[in-house]
Design an enzyme around this catalytic site. Structure first.
Site, PDB file in Angstrom:
ATOM      1  N   CYS A   1       0.771  -1.246  -0.067  1.00  7.87           N
ATOM      2  CA  CYS A   1       0.090  -0.126  -0.053  1.00  7.87           C
ATOM      3  C   CYS A   1       0.857   1.284   0.129  1.00  7.87           C
ATOM      4  CB  CYS A   1      -0.897   0.131   1.226  1.00  7.87           C
ATOM      5  SG  CYS A   1      -1.712  -1.561   1.256  1.00  7.87           S
TER       6      CYS A   1
ATOM      7  N   HIS B   1      -3.378   6.558   2.175  1.00  9.68           N
ATOM      8  CA  HIS B   1      -3.735   5.241   1.570  1.00  9.68           C
ATOM      9  C   HIS B   1      -5.032   4.949   2.158  1.00  9.68           C
ATOM     10  CE1 HIS B   1      -4.252   1.055   0.961  1.00  9.68           C
ATOM     11  NE2 HIS B   1      -4.244   0.538   2.272  1.00  9.68           N
TER      12      HIS B   1
ATOM     13  N   ASN C   1     -10.510  -0.699  -0.660  1.00 11.23           N
ATOM     14  CA  ASN C   1      -9.048  -0.546  -0.481  1.00 11.23           C
ATOM     15  C   ASN C   1      -8.600  -1.319  -1.564  1.00 11.23           C
ATOM     16  OD1 ASN C   1      -6.406  -1.338   0.187  1.00 11.23           O
ATOM     17  ND2 ASN C   1      -6.762  -1.540   2.288  1.00 11.23           N
TER      18      ASN C   1
END
Length: 352
Positions: free
Chosen positions: A124, A277, A308
């Site tokens: 990420c 993120h 996500n």
């Protein structure tokens, strides 16, 4: 005899983002479609994560397809073609093959050959890792235009019955073109890793090692405590220790964010846009409280309907803010990525 002196390419004062593009998975998956296998509810997912839907790609759509679509969007916005690109950097953890790299396949698809191309495995934080490297390449005179892509097809790694992370995940790609600038448009990166906490987020291919560590060595796979669980593993899927990750992010990332702002020679009052993120809306809200931005700071919240998307989440959130007019060209943005590794990276950038 005097040894010859090596010659360096002329350095340039700075680099900047010339464009940000994106492409999301073609299917919108609401919470109600995934709650059955995890014995949950739409309300529980919304309260825990802030997610109402997530974008997931068609089964036949590959991670390369996602990357190429985002790359073409970014190239068009920058007013250049693939032939102008000097380097291709692709951050991904969902390209199944160790080799050839996804970056070489993307470079070929967009007409960037023979540009050097390589993958980044930083989960990420990977997009921010890529921006850091692109900035260095441009400023050193090694490249003029660097294409940085964060791309994931997380749906290829989902266990529908897993309550730790799978219901969070979406598919997509974000891309940025980095080029030269007379004034810095990308500040120094603050980044790092903590491999001692690798078990906080991991693929089940390594699951047996973690379980053996928990139960004590040596533990063969056919040990009764493990046999049933091992038999249910058919392909690599993602797992996370949610409370551990949450505590690490909240206790560590505010300091990293402040260091990145300081490295840019700015104060928090100078930051117009915050793009973390897209891990979890609760994490974003906690970071906002702990970092102490201006009250009117614009915040990336693409997770609400994209999910996500790991390495793709920051450029996708940036693309949305610019496209929808919530952020504007010239705004000063702080972006910060954090995830499996554990790894993190943060830098201040001027939006294109």
């Amino acid at each position: 005899m005097t040894k010859p002196t090596l010659t360096l390419r002329p350095a340039v004062p700075g680099s900047k983002l010339l464009s940000v593009g994106g492409f999301r998975g073609e299917n919108v998956i609401p919470n109600d479609d995934i709650v059955g296998p995890i014995n949950s509810s739409d309300e529980w997912i919304r309260q825990r994560t802030g997610i109402s839907t997530r974008a997931r790609a068609h089964a036949e759509t590959t991670v390369k397809d996602l990357a190429v679509a985002a790359a073409n969007d970014a190239l068009e916005k920058a007013g250049i073609t693939g032939a102008d690109v000097d380097t291709v950097l692709v951050s991904t953890v969902t390209h199944f093959e160790q080799t050839p790299s996804l970056a070489t396949l993307v470079a070929d698809a967009i007409g960037a050959t023979p540009a050097p191309a390589f993958d980044i495995s930083a989960a990420c934080a990977g997009y921010c890792y890529g921006i850091a490297q692109a900035d260095s390449l441009v400023r050193a005179g090694t490249a003029q235009y660097v294409l940085v892509i964060g791309v994931e097809k997380m749906s290829d790694f989902i266990d529908p019955t897993d309550r730790s992370i799978s219901f969070l995940l979406g598919d997509g790609a974000g891309a940025a073109v980095v080029g030269p600038s007379q004034t810095p448009g990308i500040a120094p990166t603050v980044w790092g890793s903590d491999g001692a906490q690798a078990g906080a987020i991991y693929q089940t291919r390594s699951w047996l090692d973690y379980r053996r560590a928990e139960l004590g060595e040596p533990v063969p796979a056919d040990t009764p405590e493990l046999a049933e669980e091992v038999s249910q593993i058919t392909s690599p899927t993602l797992r996370q220790q949610g409370p551990t990750v949450f505590k690490w992010v909240i206790s560590t990332m505010p300091s990293i964010a402040r260091q990145a702002v300081e490295a840019a020679g700015l104060t928090l009052a100078d930051i117009d846009v915050f793009i973390p993120h897209q891990a979890n809306m609760r994490i974003t809200d906690q970071l906002l409280k702990l970092i102490d931005f201006r009250d009117d700071v614009v915040v990336g919240r693409d997770i609400a309907d994209t999910g996500n998307t790991s390495a793709a989440s920051i450029p996708l959130a940036t693309e949305r803010l610019l496209r929808e007019g919530q952020a504007h060209s010239g705004d000063i943005a702080l972006q910060i990525g954090f995830g499996a590794g554990l790894v993190y990276a943060s830098q201040v950038v001027v939006l294109p």
